[in-house]
Design a protein around this motif. Sequence first.
Motif, short mmCIF file in Angstrom:
data_model
loop_
_atom_site.label_atom_id
_atom_site.label_comp_id
_atom_site.label_asym_id
_atom_site.label_seq_id
_atom_site.Cartn_x
_atom_site.Cartn_y
_atom_site.Cartn_z
N TYR A 120 0.83 -1.20 0.00
CA TYR A 120 0.00 0.00 0.00
C TYR A 120 0.87 1.26 0.00
O TYR A 120 1.87 1.33 0.73
CB TYR A 120 -0.88 0.07 1.25
CG TYR A 120 -1.95 -0.99 1.38
CD1 TYR A 120 -2.27 -1.84 0.32
CD2 TYR A 120 -2.65 -1.14 2.58
CE1 TYR A 120 -3.26 -2.81 0.46
CE2 TYR A 120 -3.64 -2.09 2.72
CZ TYR A 120 -3.94 -2.93 1.66
OH TYR A 120 -4.92 -3.88 1.80
N LEU A 121 0.43 2.24 -0.77
CA LEU A 121 0.98 3.60 -0.67
C LEU A 121 -0.02 4.40 0.15
O LEU A 121 -1.17 4.59 -0.26
CB LEU A 121 1.16 4.21 -2.06
CG LEU A 121 1.53 5.70 -2.12
CD1 LEU A 121 2.81 5.99 -1.33
CD2 LEU A 121 1.68 6.15 -3.57
N VAL A 122 0.41 4.87 1.33
CA VAL A 122 -0.48 5.53 2.29
C VAL A 122 -0.01 6.97 2.50
O VAL A 122 1.20 7.23 2.53
CB VAL A 122 -0.48 4.77 3.64
CG1 VAL A 122 -1.36 5.46 4.65
CG2 VAL A 122 -0.92 3.33 3.44
N THR A 123 -0.95 7.90 2.65
CA THR A 123 -0.57 9.29 2.90
C THR A 123 -1.44 9.91 3.99
O THR A 123 -2.59 9.48 4.20
CB THR A 123 -0.69 10.14 1.62
OG1 THR A 123 -0.26 11.48 1.89
CG2 THR A 123 -2.13 10.18 1.12
N ARG A 124 -0.89 10.91 4.66
CA ARG A 124 -1.68 11.66 5.63
C ARG A 124 -2.20 12.97 5.02
O ARG A 124 -2.89 13.74 5.69
CB ARG A 124 -0.86 11.95 6.90
CG ARG A 124 0.30 12.90 6.72
CD ARG A 124 0.85 13.38 8.07
NE ARG A 124 1.90 14.36 7.89
CZ ARG A 124 3.20 14.11 8.00
NH1 ARG A 124 3.60 12.88 8.29
NH2 ARG A 124 4.09 15.07 7.81
N PRO A 126 -4.72 14.92 3.17
CA PRO A 126 -6.12 14.68 2.81
C PRO A 126 -6.45 15.05 1.37
O PRO A 126 -7.49 14.64 0.84
CB PRO A 126 -6.89 15.56 3.80
CG PRO A 126 -5.94 16.65 4.17
CD PRO A 126 -4.58 15.99 4.17
N ASN A 127 -5.59 15.83 0.73
CA ASN A 127 -5.84 16.26 -0.64
C ASN A 127 -5.38 15.24 -1.67
O ASN A 127 -5.63 15.41 -2.86
CB ASN A 127 -5.15 17.60 -0.91
CG ASN A 127 -5.67 18.71 -0.03
OD1 ASN A 127 -6.87 18.82 0.18
ND2 ASN A 127 -4.77 19.51 0.52
N VAL A 128 -4.68 14.21 -1.21
CA VAL A 128 -4.15 13.20 -2.13
C VAL A 128 -5.04 11.96 -2.09
O VAL A 128 -5.05 11.22 -1.12
CB VAL A 128 -2.69 12.82 -1.78
CG1 VAL A 128 -2.20 11.71 -2.71
CG2 VAL A 128 -1.79 14.04 -1.89
N LYS A 129 -5.80 11.78 -3.16
CA LYS A 129 -6.67 10.61 -3.28
C LYS A 129 -6.10 9.59 -4.27
O LYS A 129 -6.35 8.39 -4.15
CB LYS A 129 -8.07 11.04 -3.75
CG LYS A 129 -8.71 12.12 -2.89
CD LYS A 129 -8.90 11.67 -1.44
CE LYS A 129 -9.61 12.77 -0.64
NZ LYS A 129 -9.75 12.39 0.80
N THR A 130 -5.37 10.08 -5.27
CA THR A 130 -4.71 9.22 -6.26
C THR A 130 -3.30 9.76 -6.45
O THR A 130 -2.98 10.87 -6.00
CB THR A 130 -5.45 9.25 -7.61
OG1 THR A 130 -5.23 10.52 -8.26
CG2 THR A 130 -6.95 9.01 -7.44
N ASN A 194 5.18 12.62 4.22
CA ASN A 194 3.74 12.54 4.46
C ASN A 194 3.09 11.39 3.69
O ASN A 194 1.86 11.31 3.61
CB ASN A 194 3.05 13.86 4.13
CG ASN A 194 3.20 14.27 2.67
OD1 ASN A 194 3.85 13.58 1.89
ND2 ASN A 194 2.60 15.39 2.31
N ALA A 195 3.93 10.50 3.14
CA ALA A 195 3.42 9.31 2.46
C ALA A 195 4.44 8.19 2.60
O ALA A 195 5.65 8.45 2.71
CB ALA A 195 3.14 9.59 0.99
N HIS A 196 3.94 6.97 2.59
CA HIS A 196 4.82 5.81 2.77
C HIS A 196 4.33 4.68 1.88
O HIS A 196 3.18 4.26 1.98
CB HIS A 196 4.82 5.37 4.24
CG HIS A 196 5.61 4.13 4.51
ND1 HIS A 196 5.31 3.26 5.55
CD2 HIS A 196 6.70 3.58 3.88
CE1 HIS A 196 6.18 2.26 5.55
NE2 HIS A 196 7.01 2.43 4.54
N GLY A 210 -5.97 5.65 11.61
CA GLY A 210 -7.04 6.58 11.27
C GLY A 210 -6.53 7.85 10.62
O GLY A 210 -5.42 8.30 10.89
N GLY A 211 -7.34 8.44 9.75
CA GLY A 211 -6.99 9.72 9.15
C GLY A 211 -6.01 9.65 8.00
O GLY A 211 -5.52 10.69 7.54
N LEU A 212 -5.69 8.46 7.51
CA LEU A 212 -4.77 8.31 6.40
C LEU A 212 -5.48 7.68 5.20
O LEU A 212 -6.41 6.89 5.37
CB LEU A 212 -3.55 7.47 6.78
CG LEU A 212 -2.51 8.15 7.68
CD1 LEU A 212 -2.93 8.07 9.14
CD2 LEU A 212 -1.15 7.51 7.50
#
Length: 231
Positions: A120-124, A126-130, A194-196, A210-212
């Motif tokens: 998974y590529l996960v980010t905190r 909120p503006n990044v959906k793709t 801010n992403a992993h 939560g929140g990611l």
Amino acid sequence: MKAPDCVVALAILACVALVSLPARAEMAEIAVAQQYGIGYLPLMLMEEKKLIEKHAKAVGVDVKIGWAKFAGGNVMNDALLSGSLQFASGGVGPLVTLWARTRGNLDVRSVGALNSMPLYLVTRNPNVKTISDFRDGDRIALPEVKVSAQAVLLQMAAEQAFGAGQQNRLDPLTVTMSHPDAMQALLSGQSEVNAHFGSPPFQYQEVASGGLNVVLNSYNVLGAQGTFNAV
């Protein structure tokens, strides 16, 4: 061993032989390395249960096994080339890189598959959906820029999203960081990271916090059962 779908990301156990067959047969001690995460559970069991020693002894060979932990495939490659490591585990990216560099001399090669699971590529943010939403201020942590399985998957996803020849578009946003450090940086909220692009269990812990947002699942890039690692 077949991993359940809830635990999956594709990992290949890429085993490396850096000496001639006669020399390997005479080695009284070999060094085996693993990385962080549940993808390396088979190796953890091999270490705890001393399975290599057990099966070697069954065929009349006494060998001592040294175990090491590495943060990424790049440092494992260096250890393999230096001769301080005989077997490594990790993504297919570092394996293919080293295989290509050592053809005709050290002849690094893969031994077999280790597990199967999504990455998974996960980010905190909120503006990044793709992945199309990433901007210059974002930073994506992964095991090694350009070489790791995550880096290659990100390049493939970038070309799918932005078009042919755009595979390197997100490379300037990537930084090399071990999964434990990347998770800590992401969850702290204090780091520029801010992403992993991670692996289990880190990605699951991040999502559970939560929140990611999960921006990318490797199965969506390669298809189900299409992510990989190696030893």
